[in-house]
Design a protein around this motif. Sequence first.
Motif, PDB file in Angstrom:
ATOM      1  N   SER A 169     181.677 160.758  95.799  1.00 30.01           N
ATOM      2  CA  SER A 169     181.170 160.575  96.489  1.00 30.01           C
ATOM      3  C   SER A 169     179.999 159.664  95.335  1.00 30.01           C
ATOM      4  O   SER A 169     181.126 158.121  94.309  1.00 30.01           O
ATOM      5  CB  SER A 169     180.344 161.421  95.867  1.00 30.01           C
ATOM      6  OG  SER A 169     179.187 161.928  94.881  1.00 30.01           O
ATOM      7  N   VAL A 170     179.346 158.188  96.557  1.00 37.67           N
ATOM      8  CA  VAL A 170     179.134 157.308  95.716  1.00 37.67           C
ATOM      9  C   VAL A 170     177.464 156.423  95.474  1.00 37.67           C
ATOM     10  O   VAL A 170     177.117 157.175  96.626  1.00 37.67           O
ATOM     11  CB  VAL A 170     179.437 156.243  96.291  1.00 37.67           C
ATOM     12  CG1 VAL A 170     179.583 156.140  97.733  1.00 37.67           C
ATOM     13  CG2 VAL A 170     179.927 154.364  95.241  1.00 37.67           C
ATOM     14  N   ALA A 171     176.837 155.920  95.060  1.00 40.04           N
ATOM     15  CA  ALA A 171     175.747 155.350  95.143  1.00 40.04           C
ATOM     16  C   ALA A 171     175.682 154.306  94.526  1.00 40.04           C
ATOM     17  O   ALA A 171     176.288 153.602  93.563  1.00 40.04           O
ATOM     18  CB  ALA A 171     174.664 156.546  93.737  1.00 40.04           C
ATOM     19  N   HIS A 172     174.709 153.500  95.034  1.00 41.35           N
ATOM     20  CA  HIS A 172     174.155 152.126  94.922  1.00 41.35           C
ATOM     21  C   HIS A 172     173.018 152.479  93.669  1.00 41.35           C
ATOM     22  O   HIS A 172     172.445 152.973  93.886  1.00 41.35           O
ATOM     23  CB  HIS A 172     174.368 151.254  95.650  1.00 41.35           C
ATOM     24  CG  HIS A 172     173.108 149.378  95.013  1.00 41.35           C
ATOM     25  ND1 HIS A 172     172.584 149.354  95.003  1.00 41.35           N
ATOM     26  CD2 HIS A 172     174.589 148.303  95.401  1.00 41.35           C
ATOM     27  CE1 HIS A 172     172.448 148.078  95.390  1.00 41.35           C
ATOM     28  NE2 HIS A 172     173.554 147.967  95.033  1.00 41.35           N
ATOM     29  N   VAL A 173     173.524 151.447  92.388  1.00 44.75           N
ATOM     30  CA  VAL A 173     172.329 151.594  91.615  1.00 44.75           C
ATOM     31  C   VAL A 173     171.346 150.147  91.109  1.00 44.75           C
ATOM     32  O   VAL A 173     171.807 148.943  92.069  1.00 44.75           O
ATOM     33  CB  VAL A 173     172.455 151.732  89.899  1.00 44.75           C
ATOM     34  CG1 VAL A 173     172.577 153.768  90.273  1.00 44.75           C
ATOM     35  CG2 VAL A 173     173.669 151.616  90.253  1.00 44.75           C
ATOM     36  N   ALA A 174     169.981 150.001  90.790  1.00 40.81           N
ATOM     37  CA  ALA A 174     170.021 148.651  90.736  1.00 40.81           C
ATOM     38  C   ALA A 174     169.177 148.613  89.610  1.00 40.81           C
ATOM     39  O   ALA A 174     167.817 149.714  89.418  1.00 40.81           O
ATOM     40  CB  ALA A 174     169.017 148.365  92.006  1.00 40.81           C
ATOM     41  N   PHE A 175     168.691 147.875  88.802  1.00 35.53           N
ATOM     42  CA  PHE A 175     167.858 147.693  87.679  1.00 35.53           C
ATOM     43  C   PHE A 175     167.531 146.520  87.479  1.00 35.53           C
ATOM     44  O   PHE A 175     167.303 145.398  86.752  1.00 35.53           O
ATOM     45  CB  PHE A 175     168.118 148.276  85.976  1.00 35.53           C
ATOM     46  CG  PHE A 175     169.355 149.299  86.447  1.00 35.53           C
ATOM     47  CD1 PHE A 175     169.131 150.505  85.335  1.00 35.53           C
ATOM     48  CD2 PHE A 175     170.761 149.137  87.082  1.00 35.53           C
ATOM     49  CE1 PHE A 175     169.683 151.475  85.889  1.00 35.53           C
ATOM     50  CE2 PHE A 175     171.658 150.370  86.636  1.00 35.53           C
ATOM     51  CZ  PHE A 175     171.067 151.251  85.759  1.00 35.53           C
ATOM     52  N   PHE A 206     166.056 151.197  83.109  1.00 36.31           N
ATOM     53  CA  PHE A 206     167.047 152.272  82.772  1.00 36.31           C
ATOM     54  C   PHE A 206     167.388 153.717  83.210  1.00 36.31           C
ATOM     55  O   PHE A 206     165.933 154.260  84.325  1.00 36.31           O
ATOM     56  CB  PHE A 206     166.530 152.218  81.396  1.00 36.31           C
ATOM     57  CG  PHE A 206     165.277 153.815  80.893  1.00 36.31           C
ATOM     58  CD1 PHE A 206     164.828 154.447  80.615  1.00 36.31           C
ATOM     59  CD2 PHE A 206     163.603 152.502  80.580  1.00 36.31           C
ATOM     60  CE1 PHE A 206     164.082 155.013  80.780  1.00 36.31           C
ATOM     61  CE2 PHE A 206     162.851 153.540  81.214  1.00 36.31           C
ATOM     62  CZ  PHE A 206     162.720 154.531  80.767  1.00 36.31           C
ATOM     63  N   PHE A 207     168.067 154.467  83.176  1.00 35.94           N
ATOM     64  CA  PHE A 207     168.022 155.753  83.789  1.00 35.94           C
ATOM     65  C   PHE A 207     168.052 156.534  82.513  1.00 35.94           C
ATOM     66  O   PHE A 207     168.943 156.342  81.805  1.00 35.94           O
ATOM     67  CB  PHE A 207     169.656 155.931  84.720  1.00 35.94           C
ATOM     68  CG  PHE A 207     169.029 155.467  86.075  1.00 35.94           C
ATOM     69  CD1 PHE A 207     168.248 155.991  85.803  1.00 35.94           C
ATOM     70  CD2 PHE A 207     170.031 154.942  86.216  1.00 35.94           C
ATOM     71  CE1 PHE A 207     168.191 155.700  88.072  1.00 35.94           C
ATOM     72  CE2 PHE A 207     170.008 154.353  87.325  1.00 35.94           C
ATOM     73  CZ  PHE A 207     169.161 154.904  88.667  1.00 35.94           C
ATOM     74  N   PRO A 208     167.139 157.389  81.951  1.00 33.37           N
ATOM     75  CA  PRO A 208     167.607 157.898  80.940  1.00 33.37           C
ATOM     76  C   PRO A 208     168.445 158.894  80.303  1.00 33.37           C
ATOM     77  O   PRO A 208     169.188 158.835  81.761  1.00 33.37           O
ATOM     78  CB  PRO A 208     166.073 158.855  80.712  1.00 33.37           C
ATOM     79  CG  PRO A 208     165.555 158.753  81.387  1.00 33.37           C
ATOM     80  CD  PRO A 208     165.839 157.791  82.666  1.00 33.37           C
ATOM     81  N   MET A 209     168.764 159.393  79.613  1.00 30.16           N
ATOM     82  CA  MET A 209     169.599 160.547  79.164  1.00 30.16           C
ATOM     83  C   MET A 209     169.766 161.464  80.108  1.00 30.16           C
ATOM     84  O   MET A 209     168.488 162.235  80.862  1.00 30.16           O
ATOM     85  CB  MET A 209     169.390 161.163  77.332  1.00 30.16           C
ATOM     86  CG  MET A 209     169.793 160.296  76.272  1.00 30.16           C
ATOM     87  SD  MET A 209     171.869 160.375  76.351  1.00 30.16           S
ATOM     88  CE  MET A 209     171.876 159.248  74.733  1.00 30.16           C
TER      89      MET A 209
END
Length: 214
Positions: A91-97, A102-105
């Motif tokens: 599977s795949v995801a597109h991420v943006a910041f 941030f994405f936490p632990m």
Amino acid sequence: MMMKNKVLILFFSALLSSTSYASNVNDFCVADLKGPDSLSGYPCLPPTTLTDDNFVFNLQPANTSQFPTIKAGISTAFVNEFPALNGLDISVAHVAFEKDGFFPMHSHPDATELIILVEGEITAGFVTGMNSIAYLKTLKPGDLMVIPPGHLHFVANSGNEKATGFATFSSSNPTIHSFNNIFANNVPSDILAQATFLDIAQVKKLKARFGGSN
């Protein structure tokens, strides 16, 4: 006797080979999302009902307004969005910041993750469970980083502009255990403070941030 054993070995080798080939020929199962989701995935739609469109998905760009608290967003192509991934372990995801996003632990107990940076700069890392060793690296566009399954990891925008990229997973529906879940619940604050080495005021602040109570 030895000749008989050799013949049996060859027979079973041929059988396994032909079975593997047969399974590879039909190695897809487009999910029927109306059916139950089990450990082996969703039941299959009848192959005679499938069209080209069943094997195509348009992944929309992530929107950082999705999670304003962490200034980040994610757009996923997991099995529930893209049923053709059912049983294929991908599977795949597109991420943006945004800047300082941030994405936490968090961890994915059932999936390896591959981070691919496209734009900007991020710092990503994971912590091993046995010796608590941290592996982290600042990534530039074109850099990839692998996160082994089950390891606590994070991603943070360490640059001065927006960062975007992709995350791929070795599961069609990766499980997510997030740091946020520690505080997004109704466990009494005094008990949670005792269990996390934090004081009650800090616990209540984090509960308010992540939607917890008590």
